[in-house]
Structures are given as structure tokens and as C-alpha cells.
Enzyme design. Structure first.
Site, PDB file in Angstrom:
ATOM      1  N   LYS A   1      18.930 -18.939  -6.206  1.00 22.83           N
ATOM      2  CA  LYS A   1      19.688 -20.139  -6.611  1.00 22.83           C
ATOM      3  C   LYS A   1      20.503 -19.884  -7.886  1.00 22.83           C
ATOM      4  CE  LYS A   1      17.415 -22.385  -3.377  1.00 22.83           C
ATOM      5  NZ  LYS A   1      17.600 -23.420  -2.428  1.00 22.83           N
TER       6      LYS A   1
HETATM    7  C1  LIG Z   1      16.446 -23.805  -1.550  1.00 23.26           C
HETATM    8  C2  LIG Z   1      16.532 -25.077  -0.830  1.00 23.26           C
HETATM    9  C3  LIG Z   1      15.484 -26.010  -0.854  1.00 23.26           C
HETATM   10  C4  LIG Z   1      14.189 -25.819  -1.609  1.00 23.26           C
HETATM   11  O1  LIG Z   1      13.650 -24.595  -1.488  1.00 23.26           O
HETATM   12  P1  LIG Z   1      12.343 -24.111  -2.277  1.00 23.26           P
HETATM   13  O2  LIG Z   1      12.221 -22.720  -1.751  1.00 23.26           O
HETATM   14  O3  LIG Z   1      11.228 -24.984  -1.867  1.00 23.26           O
HETATM   15  O4  LIG Z   1      12.595 -24.160  -3.731  1.00 23.26           O
HETATM   16  C5  LIG Z   1      15.669 -27.219  -0.209  1.00 23.26           C
HETATM   17  N1  LIG Z   1      16.821 -27.510   0.440  1.00 23.26           N
HETATM   18  C6  LIG Z   1      17.842 -26.638   0.490  1.00 23.26           C
HETATM   19  C7  LIG Z   1      19.097 -27.046   1.189  1.00 23.26           C
HETATM   20  C8  LIG Z   1      17.723 -25.381  -0.121  1.00 23.26           C
HETATM   21  O5  LIG Z   1      18.744 -24.511  -0.053  1.00 23.26           O
END
Ligand SMILES: *Cc1c(COP(=O)(O)O)cnc(C)c1O
Length: 375
Positions: free
Chosen positions: A184
Site C-alpha cells: 500500500k
Molecule cells: C488492501 C485492501 C483491503 C485490506 O486489506 P488488508 O490486507 O486486510 O489490510 C481491503 N480492501 C481493498 C480494496 C484492498 O485493496
């Protein structure tokens, strides 16, 4: 022939330097590895950045989405309208609460949940809307607000994005959830944050992430059901260091996106991420292209792999995943825009420190693979 001697390019890579190392070491040396002072420090700094009134740090984006849905009152038998073109977590969290994720089709340009389609899916059981800011592009939350239902924004891909009216994504007041997994815009390894306006909501989320314990209660006294969704001080230290370099990292991603746009020009039928429009600003997360319609997507992924270029189908449609087919009876043809986009989309290597040479190398391979005779 693919030149295997060239340096391999990862799909994603975090920016972590001596500042992160130093701050994490400080926590390790302090002896307070969790529920220490950095939790609040990280929350306050993050909220300030988004101009949100409150923020609660949690162990993942998924955990944040789960607590946010509970906080807006979703429970047994309710329906939550969301996008089938997303990471599976945005639908899963409704299932955690024995609610039904109801999908609606996406906008063919922004790839975010289409407000018209969402409005058509509203029933007497709809308890919440969950628009997803897909690939960092702001969903049309103003249009969802007109439907008069509670909103939880899945902003897990949208740190740094800004709505047309100048409000940062996460700053509208609805609970908006960010994710800090390693790919991210900002990472704590694993982690997440719920930004929101309501102080009562923050108290509830803070309690539920910590086994239902009220802040002023003695340990082991719990007045509600909770979870262990806490974020450690080690992770918060990492997050604080990352927050300080966030602008630089976002600028890096935007720079790489511009390079890709230039380098991938002129391929017939190849669709690039939509440019910012109407005042909305994307917070760059991934660089996803839609391949020309006649091409076999998996063949292209394999072809790029032969050049040492990683890529992956992104996203596959959530409603067509085995679990959703088996438990909710979904089939092909329900959400034609999503299904077409999902069948054509691949994510290319993308990270803030990607060099011009690396972008060039990926782009050359894409040109090469797409020039091959089509089967
Ligand atoms: C990354 C992401 C999440 C959450 O991911 P985690 O791995 O739980 O932190 C939720 N929704 C979207 C669209 C994502 O790209």
C-alpha cells in the site's frame, strides 16, 4: 530472447529506510511493544493528515472494515451493497456479521461502484453502502450520500486521494478504512486505520478492537463482545516514519504512472488507468491496464513472465470466486462491466522508487508480448 541477466523487477516494493529502522528500534528498546504511547500518536498524526476528526488504528484493513460495518449497525440478515470489482475483504466483512453482500456493477471509466446500479440494488434490508476507491480513484461518494444510508468507505487503496470538492478521501466523516499491507501507499507490514467524525463511533471501535474492553475499565472486565484487532507500537512506529515520507512516496508513484503513460502509448486496444477528471484526484496505488479485448490475459501474464516481468490478474471479480458462487449462487453475466474489466485487467510492477529504466523495461516487454500473433 528474454535477457535473464537484467535485474529482476518486483511487482511492488515498500520504501523503508533508516528512519523506519530507528523508530522501530526505539520501541524495541523501550520495552512497550503494544498499547504504548505510539498508538495514539500515530492515530492523531494520521487523522490530521486527512483532516478527519478521529482515527483508530487496527491490525489490518480487513479488521477496520469489519469494525466499521459493526459501528454503523450492520448485523444478522442485513444487506450491504458493495463492488464486485474489489479485493475480497470488502465483501467478506459483511459475511462476518451474517449480513449479505449485495453486489452492483461498476462504472466503466473509474471502475468504482456505479451509484445508479447501487441505488437500484437498495431494498428494505439495505443497512449500509460500501463504495470502494478502486486503485486509488475516488468513488462518487457524494452520489452515495444522496441515498441516505450509512456509508463505510473502503479506502484501503486510496491514501492520498482527494475528492472533487477538495476533501481528502477519509475526511468526509463516514468511517473510511485504510490498509497498511506492504504494497500500500503507506505500510506497517500489516495494519489499518479507520478515519471517522463521530467520537462515539471511535470509542466503540477502540473497545471492539481490544476484546470489548472500555478504556477506563480494569483489565479483564468487558462490557461487550470484541476482537483482538490491535496494532502494535512496533507497527505504529513504522507508520509514523512512513507518514513523514508519505508525500515523497505519493509523488514517486505519480511520477512512475506518468512514465508508464508515455511508455505505453499507441498500443491499439490497451486501456490505461483513467486520468483524473472533474476535480477528483487519484492517490496512486497500482498501475492496472486493460488488455485489448482479443487477447488471452493469462497468456500475456505468462509472456511477460518469460521476460522476467511479474504481473497479475487484478482484480478477479469477487462474485465469481468459488466461495461466493457456492454460498450466494452467483454466476457469470450478473455484472457485465465488472466481468469484462476483470477478465482484461493486469497489474504491472509499480512502486515509488521504480526507475525510468525499469518502466522502460516493462513497457518494452508489454509492446513485445502484445505484438505477438494472436491465437
Ligand atoms: C488492501 C485492501 C483491503 C485490506 O486489506 P488488508 O490486507 O486486510 O489490510 C481491503 N480492501 C481493498 C480494496 C484492498 O485493496
Amino acid at each position: 530472447m528474454p535477457d535473464t541477466a537484467r535485474q529482476s523487477i518486483p511487482l511492488a516494493r515498500p520504501v523503508v529506510g533508516p528512519e523506519e529502522e530507528e523508530r522501530v528500534l526505539e520501541v524495541l528498546r523501550s520495552g512497550r511493544l503494544s498499547l504504548g504511547p505510539l498508538l495514539e500518536e500515530f492515530e492523531l498524526a494520521f487523522a490530521a493528515r486527512l483532516r478527519a476528526r478521529h482515527a483508530s488504528a487496527v491490525s489490518s484493513g480487513t479488521a477496520g472494515l469489519h469494525l466499521a460495518l459493526r459501528a454503523v449497525g450492520v448485523s444478522d440478515g442485513d444487506e450491504v451493497i458493495t463492488s464486485p470489482f474489489s479485493f475480497v475483504a470488502s465483501a467478506n466483512v459483511a459475511v462476518y456479521e451474517r449480513a449479505r453482500p449485495v453486489f452492483a456493477d461498476i462504472d466503466p471509466v473509474t471502475l468504482c461502484l456505479d451509484p445508479g446500479a447501487a441505488a437500484a440494488a437498495v431494498t428494505g434490508r439495505t443497512a449500509a453502502l460500501m463504495p470502494v476507491h478502486v486503485f486509488g480513484y475516488p468513488a462518487d461518494v457524494v452520489a452515495f450520500e444522496r441515498l441516505g444510508l450509512p456509508i463505510v468507505e473502503d479506502a484501503c487503496e486510496a491514501l492520498g486521494a482527494v475528492f472533487a470538492d477538495g476533501v481528502p478521501v477519509g475526511g468526509r466523516g463516514h468511517p473510511a478504512v485504510f490498509g497498511f499491507y506492504a504494497n500500500k501507499q503507506l505500510t506497517t507490514g500489516e495494519g489499518g486505520m479507520v478515519a471517522m467524525a463521530d467520537a462515539g463511533m471511535k470509542r466503540r471501535i477502540d473497545s471492539e478492537r481490544n476484546q470489548g474492553r472500555a478504556p477506563d475499565m480494569d483489565w479483564l472486565d468487558h462490557d461487550r463482545l470484541g476482537f483482538n484487532y490491535r496494532l502494535s507500537d512496533i507497527a505504529c512506529a513504522l507508520g509514523l516514519a512512513q507518514l513523514e515520507r508519505l508525500d515523497e512516496m505519493l509523488a514517486g508513484r505519480a511520477r512512475v504512472a506518468d512514465l508508464y503513460r508515455d511508455a505505453l502509448r499507441g498500443i491499439d486496444g490497451l486501456e490505461l488507468p483513467c486520468p483524473d477528471a472533474g476535480g477528483n484526484r487519484r492517490g496512486w496505488f497500482v498501475f492496472v491496464v486493460q488488455l485489448p479485448r482479443s487477447l488471452d490475459r493469462d497468456g500475456v501474464v505468462r509472456g511477460l513472465g518469460e521476460f522476467g516481468i511479474p504481473s497479475k490478474p487484478y482484480f478477479p471479480a469477487v462474485h465469481l470466486m468459488s466461495y461466493y458462487r457456492e454460498h450466494f449462487g452467483h454466476r457469470e453475466g450478473e455484472f457485465p462491466v465488472c466481468e469484462e474489466v476483470a477478465a482484461r485487467s493486469i497489474a504491472l510492477p509499480f512502486f515509488p522508487q521504480m526507475s525510468e529504466g525499469q518502466v522502460e523495461q516493462v513497457a518494452q516487454s508489454v509492446h513485445e508480448v502484445l505484438r505477438r500473433p494472436r491465437s
